[in-house]
Motif scaffolding. Structure first.
Motif, PDB file in Angstrom:
ATOM      1  N   UNK A 184     -56.382  46.810   9.429  1.00 60.94           N
ATOM      2  CA  UNK A 184     -57.259  46.386   8.934  1.00 60.94           C
ATOM      3  C   UNK A 184     -56.422  44.536   9.084  1.00 60.94           C
ATOM      4  N   UNK A 185     -55.211  44.759   8.755  1.00 60.83           N
ATOM      5  CA  UNK A 185     -54.990  43.013   8.827  1.00 60.83           C
ATOM      6  C   UNK A 185     -54.446  42.087  10.517  1.00 60.83           C
ATOM      7  N   UNK A 186     -55.040  43.422  11.672  1.00 55.38           N
ATOM      8  CA  UNK A 186     -54.500  42.566  12.555  1.00 55.38           C
ATOM      9  C   UNK A 186     -56.138  42.013  13.252  1.00 55.38           C
ATOM     10  N   UNK A 187     -57.500  42.840  12.410  1.00 54.75           N
ATOM     11  CA  UNK A 187     -58.594  42.085  12.439  1.00 54.75           C
ATOM     12  C   UNK A 187     -59.020  41.533  11.761  1.00 54.75           C
ATOM     13  N   UNK A 188     -58.506  41.197   9.942  1.00 59.60           N
ATOM     14  CA  UNK A 188     -58.705  40.609   9.435  1.00 59.60           C
ATOM     15  C   UNK A 188     -57.560  39.399   9.527  1.00 59.60           C
ATOM     16  N   UNK A 189     -56.707  39.117   9.448  1.00 55.20           N
ATOM     17  CA  UNK A 189     -55.656  37.947   9.889  1.00 55.20           C
ATOM     18  C   UNK A 189     -56.252  36.434   9.439  1.00 55.20           C
ATOM     19  N   UNK A 190     -57.222  36.199   9.856  1.00 57.58           N
ATOM     20  CA  UNK A 190     -57.430  34.528   9.667  1.00 57.58           C
ATOM     21  C   UNK A 190     -58.316  34.642   8.356  1.00 57.58           C
ATOM     22  N   UNK A 204     -52.799  32.485  15.463  1.00 61.04           N
ATOM     23  CA  UNK A 204     -52.740  32.729  16.413  1.00 61.04           C
ATOM     24  C   UNK A 204     -53.886  33.189  17.017  1.00 61.04           C
ATOM     25  N   UNK A 205     -54.874  32.355  18.045  1.00 54.53           N
ATOM     26  CA  UNK A 205     -56.253  32.566  18.248  1.00 54.53           C
ATOM     27  C   UNK A 205     -55.981  32.273  20.153  1.00 54.53           C
ATOM     28  N   UNK A 206     -54.355  32.977  20.948  1.00 55.74           N
ATOM     29  CA  UNK A 206     -55.009  33.191  21.820  1.00 55.74           C
ATOM     30  C   UNK A 206     -55.291  34.061  22.701  1.00 55.74           C
ATOM     31  N   UNK A 207     -54.942  35.795  21.718  1.00 53.22           N
ATOM     32  CA  UNK A 207     -55.674  36.767  22.053  1.00 53.22           C
ATOM     33  C   UNK A 207     -55.996  37.192  21.039  1.00 53.22           C
ATOM     34  N   UNK A 208     -57.052  38.368  21.134  1.00 50.82           N
ATOM     35  CA  UNK A 208     -56.998  38.492  19.521  1.00 50.82           C
ATOM     36  C   UNK A 208     -55.950  39.678  19.028  1.00 50.82           C
ATOM     37  N   UNK A 209     -55.673  39.909  18.060  1.00 45.63           N
ATOM     38  CA  UNK A 209     -54.729  40.571  17.879  1.00 45.63           C
ATOM     39  C   UNK A 209     -54.562  41.896  17.812  1.00 45.63           C
ATOM     40  N   UNK A 210     -56.145  42.443  17.815  1.00 49.95           N
ATOM     41  CA  UNK A 210     -55.930  43.888  17.870  1.00 49.95           C
ATOM     42  C   UNK A 210     -56.607  44.491  19.457  1.00 49.95           C
ATOM     43  N   UNK A 238     -45.290  33.268  14.215  1.00 51.13           N
ATOM     44  CA  UNK A 238     -44.044  33.764  13.882  1.00 51.13           C
ATOM     45  C   UNK A 238     -43.995  34.607  13.314  1.00 51.13           C
ATOM     46  N   UNK A 239     -44.230  34.887  11.620  1.00 50.21           N
ATOM     47  CA  UNK A 239     -44.796  35.667  10.429  1.00 50.21           C
ATOM     48  C   UNK A 239     -46.052  36.642  10.572  1.00 50.21           C
ATOM     49  N   UNK A 240     -47.132  35.770  11.808  1.00 53.03           N
ATOM     50  CA  UNK A 240     -47.906  37.398  11.924  1.00 53.03           C
ATOM     51  C   UNK A 240     -47.347  38.294  12.994  1.00 53.03           C
TER      52      UNK A 240
END
Length: 247
Positions: A16-22, A40-46, A212-214
């Motif tokens: 959920x956090x990976x998908x909803x980070x924005x 961070x937007x270069x690649x999705x966190x998922x 860095x935190x993300x």
């Protein structure tokens, strides 16, 4: 079973956090008010999570097969003379820092996932091998003799008696190895591998604490999830195979 609830909750939180980070942009904007982009937007966190986990799983699978096989061989009568050699070979993997392994592997394997896989496999061997040796050596010889006396072959005794009894200790070694490698895999981002280390490296390069935190939060949460999963596995193994659990 309730034992599986913590890893399931942590896994759901991680995804959920990976998908909803924005959605957390206001918080990170507060953390880093001087930056226009804080997510961070270069690649999705998922995608980064999937790649990171895949590297860890592959390295853990290869390392486990090699370490358990080495431990079994070194505890057989025909392989006891090689016990010091097996231990020394595994120790080499942790003698060299992962960064040094990457520096040696990149010229041969190129940039990307291959060098970090080599580093993770070498770095994860020792905990699994040590625990395999400890688990197998702790089994009472009378138990092996009883298995042989029941008509089992040595191979059957290994599969049906020794490994189940030593499995709890072996799982603890795999747990340690995997947890270490979750953090170690992040350095693969320095050589082109796509991992959760990407936002950490990007944040350090650009002076963006939010990035860095993300990355750090997701890596830590992944480590907690996997550690909780192994704890559930160990408890289930105890319940299934240990004399106390069977009772």
């Amino acid at each position: 079973m309730r034992v599986w609830l913590p890893p399931l909750v942590l896994a759901a939180l991680l995804c959920g956090l990976s998908a909803g980070m924005p959605a957390l942009e206001p918080f990170f904007q507060w953390v880093q008010p001087d930056k226009q982009r804080v997510i961070y937007e270069r690649d999705s966190f998922l995608f980064l999570l999937q790649n990171h986990l895949l590297l860890v799983v592959i390295s853990a699978a290869v390392g486990t097969i090699a370490a358990v096989a080495g431990g079994v061989f070194a505890t057989r009568p025909s392989g006891r003379d090689f016990l010091p050699l097996v231990s020394q070979v595994a120790s080499i993997g942790q003698t060299f820092p992962p960064v040094a392994v990457l520096a040696l592997a990149v010229p041969v394997l190129g940039f990307g996932e291959a060098p970090i896989l080599v580093a993770l496999i070498l770095y994860g061997l020792l905990p699994i091998l040590r625990n395999t040796l400890a688990g197998l050596e702790s089994i009472n010889p009378a138990v092996r003799e009883a298995g042989l006396g029941m008509g089992m072959s040595p191979f059957q005794v290994l599969l049906r008696v020794e490994l189940p009894l030593a499995g709890r200790v072996i799982l603890a070694g795999i747990r340690t190895s995997v947890t270490i490698n979750i953090a170690t895999a992040a350095i693969g981002s320095t050589i082109g591998a796509r991992t959760l280390g990407d936002p950490v490296i990007a944040g350090l390069v650009n002076g963006n604490t939010a990035y860095v935190l993300q990355g750090a939060i997701l890596i830590g949460l992944l480590a907690l999830t996997i550690d909780s999963l192994f704890e559930a596995l160990e408890r289930t193994w105890d319940h299934r195979f240990s004399p106390q659990g069977a009772a």
